[in-house]
Structures are given as structure tokens and as C-alpha cells.
Design a protein around this motif. Sequence first.
Motif, short mmCIF file in Angstrom:
data_model
loop_
_atom_site.label_atom_id
_atom_site.label_comp_id
_atom_site.label_asym_id
_atom_site.label_seq_id
_atom_site.Cartn_x
_atom_site.Cartn_y
_atom_site.Cartn_z
N GLY A 1 -0.52 4.13 0.34
CA GLY A 1 -1.14 4.94 1.39
C GLY A 1 -0.50 4.69 2.74
N SER A 2 -0.30 3.42 3.08
CA SER A 2 0.34 3.08 4.35
C SER A 2 1.78 3.57 4.38
CB SER A 2 0.30 1.56 4.57
OG SER A 2 -1.04 1.10 4.67
N SER B 1 0.83 -1.20 0.00
CA SER B 1 0.00 0.00 0.00
C SER B 1 0.86 1.26 0.00
CB SER B 1 -0.92 0.01 1.23
OG SER B 1 -1.54 1.26 1.40
N THR C 1 -0.19 14.49 2.57
CA THR C 1 -1.44 13.83 2.96
C THR C 1 -2.64 14.46 2.24
OG1 THR C 1 -0.50 13.35 5.13
CG2 THR C 1 -2.89 13.18 4.90
N GLY D 1 -2.61 14.01 -1.67
CA GLY D 1 -2.96 12.65 -2.05
C GLY D 1 -4.46 12.42 -2.03
N ARG D 2 -5.13 12.94 -1.02
CA ARG D 2 -6.58 12.75 -0.94
C ARG D 2 -7.31 13.52 -2.04
NH1 ARG D 2 -8.61 12.34 5.34
NH2 ARG D 2 -7.16 10.70 5.99
N ASP E 1 -6.69 11.74 -5.41
CA ASP E 1 -7.48 10.51 -5.52
C ASP E 1 -8.95 10.81 -5.82
OD1 ASP E 1 -5.36 8.82 -5.09
OD2 ASP E 1 -5.70 8.62 -2.94
#
Length: 427
Positions: free
Chosen positions: A55-56, A53, A369, A372-373, A376
Motif C-alpha cells: 500500500g505504501s 507494505s 488507487t 486496489g481499494r 481489497d
Amino acid sequence: MESAVNSTSRPGYGQLLRTPRALSFVLPGFAARQPFAMLTMSIVLLVQHTTGSFGSAGAVAAVAGVSMALCAPQSGKLTDRYGQAAVLIPGVLVNAVSVIALAALALADAPLWALFVAAVPVGASVPQAGPMVRARWAAVLDHPERRALTPTAAAFESVTDEFTFVVGPVLATALCTFVHPGAGLAAQAALTLAGGLLFAAQRDTQPAAHGALAGHARVEHVSAFSVPGARVLAVAFLGIGSVFGGMQVALTAFAEEAGQPGVNGLLYGIFAAGNMLAGIACGAIAWKVGPRRRLLVGYAALAVTASMLWTVHSVALFAVLGLLVGMCIAPALISGFTLVESLVPASARTEAFTLLTGAVALGQAGAVTLTGRLADAHGASAGFLVPMAGTVLALLTLVALRSRLAPAVKSRTVARGVGHRSPVAVD
């Protein structure tokens, strides 16, 4: 014999590097800061490999970045009080052990929460080599015949930082891809030990510690964060961090949307090249305009160019605009680092530098952070709104509070002359 730099000479990198004892800390300082440039990419590649991931992986790297941003000023404060070697030597030992522990946990498929916990000491113990080098420059140039070289030193450090962040991620990627997923962090730990201890061994050029008694009076300690101008500069550097973080993530999304995922590295390299070229130029110019005005003008240019990123949909046009954004960052960074020296006392100099570098790291972690959101959910163009918002808000703060960026008219007298510098003209 010392090389004089008078008001009519043109300050340049040759004069700067001929400053007595300069090379004794410049070269070890470069080795000491290189591992930090490898850290984020090494964490992302290892954690993504073990968890599958991105994201992780990004979240673990962000935890380390926030931890570094929050702890860096405290490290700087301890450095000013007890000396660089006293803080750097235990710091590199703790950081090397923490990095190895994080790598071991990731390779052992530890739960994500354990990686978050392990990332905290990794970030908290990152050696603040860059601010320490800047503090050494400030100390060796604190002489009437050398002060004209202060902006050149700030430019030199900006270029050096940018160069390490070009080399570091490439080296980390090569190690993690072609050797082993954990090789990046292993090399980072080894280089941290070697470079940090080598730099700490150069004791002749480290600034004097201000924690001991000076004669019969105790030196007054002033926190850099208590200086209003330093807080204003920290906000400005948060905005710069939002550009770095936003570009890293939004550029990846932009390249994928354009159907050319491989162009991501090229575009970011052009952006970084713009920063380096502008930094080199800033150090070669004999400025007649004060750093406060340069900061305001340079930051306005940064906000304007960053605000245009979300409108571009062509790779070729983005290459040009990315170059311009990069060229606007260096003048703002250099002016800020130059200006902070006249705002804080010498006893808080390293803390002030770490406050600014920590602000960049914090802005970068938050931007990674949020970008990225947005990318997406709404695409790369939405992700580029983060650098725009960060720089515009920071510019408004700078303009509204610009009076706080002027040095105090009077300086306090403390034991043996340790304290504020003599006031200097800003504009």
C-alpha cells in the motif's frame, strides 16, 4: 533523394523509417523513453522492500505519477517555446538527482511523508521523450508527399511505447530482485542521463522553437489546453489510463483468487501483446476513414470489452478477453494522437502530446488507487469495474462533444507561416 508518399501508395513502416533523418531520432528516442517504463516498478519494489507494505509502495508511485501528469503539459509548453534540448538537458539532470535522492531516503528508512515529498520532483521532472519523438515525426512528415505516413508514425510510436512498457518492468524486477532493491532506480537514473542526453544531441531533427521573434512580429502562443478538442481527447485518454491502472491491480487480485498467482504476468503480457499487435496492424493499413470516426468506433469497442472484464472468472476466458481489450486500446490511442495534430497549432504540438500522455498517467494513478481499494473490499471482480466506468464515461464525453474534434475551417496567419496547419478532412 526524398521518398514520396502519394495518395495511391500504401503507407508502411518501411516507408516511414526511410523518411530522411528519421532513424537519427528514432533510436535515441527509444533509449530516452525506456527509463520511464522502469520507474513505477522500481519505486514499488524498493519501497515495499523497505516498508513491508504494498500500500505504501503504491502510494509513493502514485504521487510520482500524479506529479508527472500535472507537470508534463507545462514541460511540453516550455519545449514548444524554447526547444527540446533546452528543456530536456536540465530535465534529465534534475530527474536523475531526484531519483537517487528518493532511493537514498527509502534505503535510510525515512518516514513515509518524506518519500511522498521526494516523489514529487521525480514525477515532475520525468523527461517527456515520447511526446518529443512524436513532435519530431510531425515536423518531418509535415510535407505534402509525406503526410499520408502520419497515422503510420502514430502507430509506430504506440507500438514502441508498449514495447518499452513490456521490457521496462521486467528489467526493473530483475535488477531489484537479483542485484539490489535499489538497483532498479539506480539503473533508471543512469539510463535517463545517457538516453536523454543522447536524444537531446540530435538537434537537426528537433522542431523549431517558437519563443523567439520571427521577423518583426512575435509568434502567437496558443495553449493546447485552450483548444476544446484537445480537452475532449484528454478525457478519452484518462479513460485509457483507467484501463492500464485497473488491469495492473485487478489482474494481480484475480490471479490470487484463482489460486494461480504466477499467471498474473502471463495475463498482462497477453493484454500488452494485443495492444502491440493492433498497433502494428493500424500502421500497416491505408485508412480511408478519418481519425475522428476511427476514434469513436475504436473507443466504443474498448468500452464494450472493458465492461465485460468483471464478469469473467476463468483464467482461459480472461486471456481471450484481455487480448481483445488490448487490441482495442491501440486504435483509440493512435487515432487520438493523429487527430490532435489537426486540432492544435504547430507551436503547441509538444504540449498537446504531453497533455495526452499526462492524461493517461493521471487516469492510471487514480485507477491504481481506486481499484486496489475495491479489490481489497469486494474482490477482483469489483476492481474491474474501474476500467468499465472510466471507458464508458469517456465514451459518453466523446460522443456528446464529437463536434469539437473537427479541425477549424480557417487557420490564422502568423509570422513566417508558423501556426495552424491547413484544414484536413476528418471524416
